[in-house]
Design an enzyme around this catalytic site. Structure first.
Site, PDB file in Angstrom:
ATOM      1  N   ASN A 273      25.997 -33.489  -9.849  1.00 36.09           N
ATOM      2  CA  ASN A 273      27.393 -33.912  -9.922  1.00 36.09           C
ATOM      3  C   ASN A 273      27.707 -34.977  -8.883  1.00 36.09           C
ATOM      4  O   ASN A 273      27.805 -36.155  -9.204  1.00 36.09           O
ATOM      5  CB  ASN A 273      28.325 -32.708  -9.762  1.00 36.09           C
ATOM      6  CG  ASN A 273      29.729 -32.995 -10.258  1.00 36.09           C
ATOM      7  OD1 ASN A 273      30.194 -34.121 -10.254  1.00 36.09           O
ATOM      8  ND2 ASN A 273      30.426 -31.970 -10.700  1.00 36.09           N
ATOM      9  N   ASP A 274      27.852 -34.573  -7.638  1.00 34.87           N
ATOM     10  CA  ASP A 274      28.254 -35.507  -6.592  1.00 34.87           C
ATOM     11  C   ASP A 274      27.290 -36.689  -6.464  1.00 34.87           C
ATOM     12  O   ASP A 274      27.706 -37.810  -6.179  1.00 34.87           O
ATOM     13  CB  ASP A 274      28.349 -34.791  -5.243  1.00 34.87           C
ATOM     14  CG  ASP A 274      29.391 -33.681  -5.260  1.00 34.87           C
ATOM     15  OD1 ASP A 274      30.439 -33.882  -5.901  1.00 34.87           O
ATOM     16  OD2 ASP A 274      29.145 -32.630  -4.658  1.00 34.87           O
ATOM     17  N   VAL A 275      25.988 -36.453  -6.689  1.00 31.83           N
ATOM     18  CA  VAL A 275      24.980 -37.501  -6.482  1.00 31.83           C
ATOM     19  C   VAL A 275      24.975 -38.533  -7.606  1.00 31.83           C
ATOM     20  O   VAL A 275      24.240 -39.522  -7.546  1.00 31.83           O
ATOM     21  CB  VAL A 275      23.572 -36.886  -6.333  1.00 31.83           C
ATOM     22  CG1 VAL A 275      23.516 -35.984  -5.116  1.00 31.83           C
ATOM     23  CG2 VAL A 275      23.153 -36.132  -7.595  1.00 31.83           C
TER      24      VAL A 275
END
Length: 464
Positions: free
Chosen positions: A393-395
Site C-alpha cells: 500500500n504505502d510503498v
C-alpha cells in the site's frame, strides 16, 4: 581452559560471526550465513563454560536455565508465523536489553565475582562500561516492548506526542550522562538504580512518538541498541566474544537503520530522537475522500495478465497476512507457460521489517534472479503491461511524490502507476500502515480486486 586458548577460540567465533553477516547480505547465501552464526555461537558458549573456574553447583543451574530458555525459544521459532516475525524480533531485542541490565546489576552488586574490585571501590573503567551497558540495555528493553505492542496492535500504531516531548527527552538524556558521571565519583547504589529507571523511561518516550510508517526503521534501530548494550557488558565481563558480537550487531544495525531511513526519506536522527517532525497520520486517515473506483474479479485479472507480455508483481504485508506466497508462485508459473515475462519488485520497507518480503518469496522457492529491489526495477514499470500489487500500500502511493503535506512525502515509492494496467489486490479501501489514503486506487488504469490476497490469487490461477 587457558586464557590464550580461550582467546583463540573467541577469535574463531568472531570470524564466523563476520562470515554470518556476509552470508546474510544475500538471499543465495543466507542459509550458509545462518550456519556460520550458529557455529560461532556454539563455540562461544562452550568456551565460556570451559573458561569459568569454581563453577560448583552454579554449573547445574546455568544448564537448567539454558535448557528452559532454549526450549522456549525453539518452541516459539517453530510456531511463529511469518506475519508475526516483526513483533517477535522486537520481543527478542527486549530480552537482549534486559539481559544486559541484569548482568550490569550483578556486576555492580558483586564486583569481586567479576574481578572488578569490591563494593564501593569498583574500577572506574568498569563502572563506566556497566553503567553504559545498563542504560542502553534498559532503553532497548522498554523501547522494544513499546514496539512490540504497536506491531501487535495492542497499542495504537499512530504517533503519541505531547508538548515539550523532545525537550524532555533531551533533559533525560543529559540526566543519564550526569548520573553516570556522579556514579563514578560516589559509587552510590541509589544513583545506579536511578540510571536504570531513567533509561527505562527514555526507552518508552523515544518509541511512542514513532508512527507505523517508521516501524521498520525502529526494528533495525533497536537491533543496533541491543548490540551496543551487549558490547558494553562484554567489556565489563572481559568477554571477547560478547564484545565482537555486540559490536557487529550494533554497527550492522546502525548501517541498516541508515539504509532504511534513506528508503523512506526519513532523517536518521529524526527516528533516533523519537519521531522528530512526525506527522499526524491519524488525521490524514480520518479525512479520506470517497472517490469512485473500478473493481474487477479473478477472470478480469486473468484475462489482462494472460494477454500481457510483461507482468511485475509487487508484494506487501497483505500477502504476508494471507500467506499467499505459494499461490502467487503458482500464478507466476502459469503465466510463464503462456510466455509472459514475470518479475518481482521489492521496496526496501515492504512489510514491517527489513527483508520481510524476500523471506516470504524464498519460502515459496521464487528464483532469486526474478526478485529486484526498487532501484533496479523502478524504470521498468513504464514499459510494463500489468503490475499486480498484492497487499502493498504505502510503498506504491503516488502521493509520496506529489503532496508535500503527506507523512510519506519524499519517500521513494515503486512507480506502479506508470504501468499500462494495475491490478490491486486488497480487502478494502482502508489506508495502509502509514494511515493515509492511496491515490493509486482511483487511477484510470487501476482495477481493484477486493478479496483476501490468497483467495483472489488462487481464483486467478483457476481462471488461467
Amino acid at each position: 581452559m587457558s586464557a590464550n586458548l580461550s582467546a583463540l577460540f573467541y577469535l574463531i567465533s568472531g570470524i564466523l560471526f563476520i562470515l554470518a553477516l556476509r552470508g546474510l547480505s544475500s538471499p543465495e547465501t543466507s542459509r550458509q550465513g545462518n550456519y556460520f552464526g550458529i557455529a560461532g555461537m556454539v563455540i562461544s558458549i562452550i568456551v565460556t563454560f570451559l573458561s569459568v573456574s569454581n563453577f560448583g553447583s552454579g554449573f547445574i543451574y546455568v544448564l537448567i536455565f539454558l535448557l528452559i530458555g532454549g526450549s522456549i525459544g525453539a518452541f516459539i521459532a517453530f510456531r511463529i508465523p511469518m506475519t508475526a516475525m516483526p513483533e517477535l524480533v522486537a520481543g527478542f531485542h527486549s530480552l537482549v536489553g534486559l539481559a544486559a541490565v541484569f548482568v550490569a546489576i550483578s556486576a555492580f552488586l558483586k564486583p569481586e565475582a567479576f574481578n572488578l574490585g569490591v563494593v564501593g571501590n569498583i574500577k572506574l573503567a568498569s563502572l563506566i562500561e556497566m553503567s553504559l551497558g545498563a542504560a542502553i540495555g534498559a532503553i532497548t528493553f522498554s523501547g522494544s516492548i513499546i514496539a512490540f505492542l504497536k506491531l501487535r496492535g495492542i497499542m495504537s500504531g499512530s504517533p503519541i506526542t505531547f508538548k515539550g516531548q523532545h525537550f524532555i527527552n533531551l533533559i533525560l538524556g543529559f540526566l543519564i550522562i550526569f548520573l553516570i558521571f556522579y556514579l563514578c565519583n560516589s559509587q552510590s547504589t541509589n544513583i545506579f538504580w536511578s540510571i536504570i529507571v531513567v533509561s527505562f523511561i527514555v526507552g518508552v518516550l523515544l518509541i511512542i512518538p514513532i508512527g507505523g510508517a517508521d516501524m521498520p526503521v525502529v526494528i533495525s534501530m533497536l537491533n543496533s541498541y541491543s548490540g551496543w548494550a551487549a558490547a558494553g557488558i562484554g567489556f565489563t565481563l572481559e568477554n571477547t566474544a560478547l564484545i565482537i558480537t555486540g559490536a557487529l550487531v550494533g554497527s550492522s544495525g546502525a548501517i541498516l537503520s541508515y539504509i532504511m531511513c534513506k528508503g523512506m526519506n526519513r532523517s536518521f536522527f529524526n527516528v533516533i530522537l523519537g519521531g522528530w517532525g512526525a506527522t499526524d497520520q491519524t488525521k490524514s486517515a480520518a479525512n479520506i475522500e470517497q472517490k469512485p473506483v473500478k473493481s474487477g474479479n479473478a477472470d478480469d485479472a486473468a484475462f489482462l495478465m494472460k494477454n500481457a507480455s510483461s507482468v511485475i508483481i509487487v508484494p506487501g504485508y497483505g500477502m504476508a497476512v494471507a500467506q499467499a506466497q505459494h499461490a502467487l508462485r503458482e500464478m507466476v508459473d502459469a503465466l510463464k507457460k503462456n510466455g509472459v515475462k514475470v518479475s518481482y519488485a521489492i521496496h526496501p520497507v515492504a512489510g514491517r521489517m527489513p527483508g520481510h518480503m524476500n523471506v516470504l518469496l524464498a519460502e515459496a522457492n521464487v528464483p532469486y534472479d526474478e526478485v529486484f529491489e526498487l532501484e533496479e526495477i523502478n524504470n521498468d514499470f513504464a514499459n510494463c503491461d500489468v503490475a499486480y500489487v498484492i497487499g502493498a500500500n504505502d510503498v506504491t502511493n503516488p502521493v509520496a511524490k506529489s503532496d508535500p503535506q503527506s507523512p510519506i512525502y519524499g519517500m521513494p515509492v515503486l512507480d506502479v502507476e506508470k504501468s499500462k494496467s494495475v491490478l490491486f489486490v486488497k480487502r478494502s479501501l482502508s489506508p495502509g500502515y502509514a494511515g493515509i489514503d492511496n491515490d493509486l486506487f482511483y487511477r484510470d488504469n487501476t482495477l481493484m480486486l477486493f478479496a483476501d490476497a490468497k483467495k483472489m490469487t488462487e481464483e486467478i490461477v483457476k481462471s488461467l
